[in-house]
Design a protein around this motif. Sequence first.
Motif, PDB file in Angstrom:
ATOM      1  N   MET A  64      47.392  33.421  39.948  1.00  0.00           N
ATOM      2  CA  MET A  64      46.537  32.435  39.272  1.00  0.00           C
ATOM      3  C   MET A  64      45.130  33.002  39.115  1.00  0.00           C
ATOM      4  O   MET A  64      44.590  33.636  40.021  1.00  0.00           O
ATOM      5  CB  MET A  64      46.466  31.136  40.076  1.00  0.00           C
ATOM      6  N   ALA A  65      44.501  32.771  37.954  1.00  0.00           N
ATOM      7  CA  ALA A  65      43.137  33.235  37.734  1.00  0.00           C
ATOM      8  C   ALA A  65      42.180  32.467  38.625  1.00  0.00           C
ATOM      9  O   ALA A  65      42.231  31.257  38.709  1.00  0.00           O
ATOM     10  CB  ALA A  65      42.757  33.034  36.271  1.00  0.00           C
ATOM     11  N   THR A  66      41.323  33.187  39.344  1.00  0.00           N
ATOM     12  CA  THR A  66      40.360  32.518  40.219  1.00  0.00           C
ATOM     13  C   THR A  66      38.979  32.580  39.610  1.00  0.00           C
ATOM     14  O   THR A  66      38.686  33.416  38.750  1.00  0.00           O
ATOM     15  CB  THR A  66      40.348  33.184  41.595  1.00  0.00           C
ATOM     16  N   ALA A  67      38.110  31.657  40.100  1.00  0.00           N
ATOM     17  CA  ALA A  67      36.790  31.528  39.500  1.00  0.00           C
ATOM     18  C   ALA A  67      35.964  32.792  39.656  1.00  0.00           C
ATOM     19  O   ALA A  67      35.304  33.239  38.734  1.00  0.00           O
ATOM     20  CB  ALA A  67      36.073  30.326  40.109  1.00  0.00           C
ATOM     21  N   GLY A  68      35.941  33.391  40.818  1.00  0.00           N
ATOM     22  CA  GLY A  68      35.138  34.585  41.029  1.00  0.00           C
ATOM     23  C   GLY A  68      36.007  35.746  41.466  1.00  0.00           C
ATOM     24  O   GLY A  68      37.026  35.580  42.106  1.00  0.00           O
ATOM     25  N   SER A  69      35.617  36.976  41.131  1.00  0.00           N
ATOM     26  CA  SER A  69      36.388  38.145  41.523  1.00  0.00           C
ATOM     27  C   SER A  69      35.490  39.367  41.459  1.00  0.00           C
ATOM     28  O   SER A  69      34.428  39.347  40.836  1.00  0.00           O
ATOM     29  CB  SER A  69      37.606  38.336  40.609  1.00  0.00           C
ATOM     30  N   GLY A  70      35.964  40.457  42.088  1.00  0.00           N
ATOM     31  CA  GLY A  70      35.193  41.685  42.050  1.00  0.00           C
ATOM     32  C   GLY A  70      35.013  42.208  40.640  1.00  0.00           C
ATOM     33  O   GLY A  70      33.936  42.696  40.274  1.00  0.00           O
ATOM     34  N   SER A 110      31.778  30.184  38.901  1.00  0.00           N
ATOM     35  CA  SER A 110      31.921  29.998  40.345  1.00  0.00           C
ATOM     36  C   SER A 110      30.571  29.808  41.029  1.00  0.00           C
ATOM     37  O   SER A 110      30.513  29.370  42.181  1.00  0.00           O
ATOM     38  CB  SER A 110      32.642  31.201  40.958  1.00  0.00           C
ATOM     39  N   GLN A 111      29.475  30.105  40.320  1.00  0.00           N
ATOM     40  CA  GLN A 111      28.155  30.014  40.913  1.00  0.00           C
ATOM     41  C   GLN A 111      27.414  28.733  40.528  1.00  0.00           C
ATOM     42  O   GLN A 111      26.261  28.550  40.910  1.00  0.00           O
ATOM     43  CB  GLN A 111      27.335  31.240  40.501  1.00  0.00           C
ATOM     44  N   MET A 112      28.079  27.852  39.801  1.00  0.00           N
ATOM     45  CA  MET A 112      27.448  26.598  39.396  1.00  0.00           C
ATOM     46  C   MET A 112      27.367  25.621  40.573  1.00  0.00           C
ATOM     47  O   MET A 112      28.289  25.513  41.377  1.00  0.00           O
ATOM     48  CB  MET A 112      28.251  25.923  38.278  1.00  0.00           C
ATOM     49  N   ARG A 113      26.280  24.874  40.639  1.00  0.00           N
ATOM     50  CA  ARG A 113      26.197  23.784  41.610  1.00  0.00           C
ATOM     51  C   ARG A 113      27.100  22.626  41.168  1.00  0.00           C
ATOM     52  O   ARG A 113      27.724  21.955  42.001  1.00  0.00           O
ATOM     53  CB  ARG A 113      24.750  23.300  41.702  1.00  0.00           C
ATOM     54  N   ALA A 114      27.171  22.384  39.858  1.00  0.00           N
ATOM     55  CA  ALA A 114      28.026  21.323  39.318  1.00  0.00           C
ATOM     56  C   ALA A 114      28.453  21.701  37.913  1.00  0.00           C
ATOM     57  O   ALA A 114      27.679  22.289  37.158  1.00  0.00           O
ATOM     58  CB  ALA A 114      27.286  19.985  39.307  1.00  0.00           C
ATOM     59  N   LEU A 137      37.954  26.299  40.438  1.00  0.00           N
ATOM     60  CA  LEU A 137      36.631  25.730  40.670  1.00  0.00           C
ATOM     61  C   LEU A 137      36.730  24.593  41.669  1.00  0.00           C
ATOM     62  O   LEU A 137      37.673  23.811  41.651  1.00  0.00           O
ATOM     63  CB  LEU A 137      36.029  25.210  39.359  1.00  0.00           C
ATOM     64  N   GLY A 138      35.738  24.472  42.555  1.00  0.00           N
ATOM     65  CA  GLY A 138      35.769  23.462  43.597  1.00  0.00           C
ATOM     66  C   GLY A 138      35.808  22.056  43.044  1.00  0.00           C
ATOM     67  O   GLY A 138      35.038  21.711  42.152  1.00  0.00           O
TER      68      GLY A 138
END
Length: 397
Positions: free
Chosen positions: A1-7, A144-148, A165-166
Amino acid sequence: MATAGSGLGQLGLWLHLRGRRGDGPALPAIPAGTGPALAIHTSTDALRAEPQILGRLSRARPGLRLVRLSAQGPDDPGDDPALVSQVLDRARPRAVLLLGTDLPPALIAAAVARQIPVILAEFRLTGNDLGWGLHARMRRQLLSQMRAVMVCDATSLDLARRMGLGAGDLAMTGPVSEIREPLRCSETERASMAQQMNGRHAWFAASLPPAEEQAILSAHQAALRRSHRALLIIAPDDPRRIDGLARDIEACGLTVARRSEDEDFGDEIQVLLTDGPTEMGLWYRLAPVSFMGGTLSGDADAMRHPFEPAALGSAIVHGPQAGPHATEWQQLTGAHAVRQVRTADDLAQAVTELTQPETIATLASNAWMVSTGGADVAIRIADRVIAALDPVESPAP
């Protein structure tokens, strides 16, 4: 599955920012004052939403200083690392608000490095954002770095969740719709005409161009076979067509009364021909169903804003051509608030089917919610920004 953040996403961001170092746009103005600063970046697709959101923010926080970093021509200040660093260091904003689908990499990276919360609203995702290319990975890294993150539709919400995303930072608000004041009419006139209609099923052809006249008349003949007391109200897009259209209506075997002659319309009258686009608020209120002229033939000059009937409780039928109101039609379609037809035969079928009060009421109610919902969405976005501007400090241990 594609994740929000990655290397790889971080690598893509680094390469992107490295390639943007050099001459860029001029430093934007930083308003004077002692109130908190908010940095704002607005994408082209969110320009119409921006005034409502900023208006809500300014009313809620009168001293708020707005620092605009939106794109100006080919140069985007939010994509210039040196410029955004200067702006953030000078203005010292308490938050960054991004509106629309663009994710300005330099602005986001600089804000995160300074621990400035970034809020993203009026945002839409597509399937391409789940891809494995470097650009898609970079966008996921930025998200992935957004507060909202506040997305406009269910599709974007589903894609955001699939990215990982959370859930606590993610919400679907819907889009900020354009707010239009309902068209006015004389209440005395409305009550008088409603009494004359005497409970007849009526439908309205709004701003009807000549190319669609025959389709409308054929649809009404089909409606009469279903309900012999049905009444069609026509507002031609060009009032000069009234006399000729009256003759065409009679040639079809239909009886017509003209508003310009102040003729009564009892049960024997099958078509009421109005003076054109002069009393639209009256007809939208009187007719439970409205067909929006120009949308079948693609005559953009005849097309009126779809929120006109939506705001006045008339269920909407329209053709496949959106013209200048593509965004509004998309919003209404997504809310199951309209009936779309593609041909004259489809129109006839829709008109005959839209005689059930429950069906009409559902369409009209959904459309009304879309046409008036922009204010609520703007309030939700503004409230989230204000919460970032005024964080609740943890009590001392």
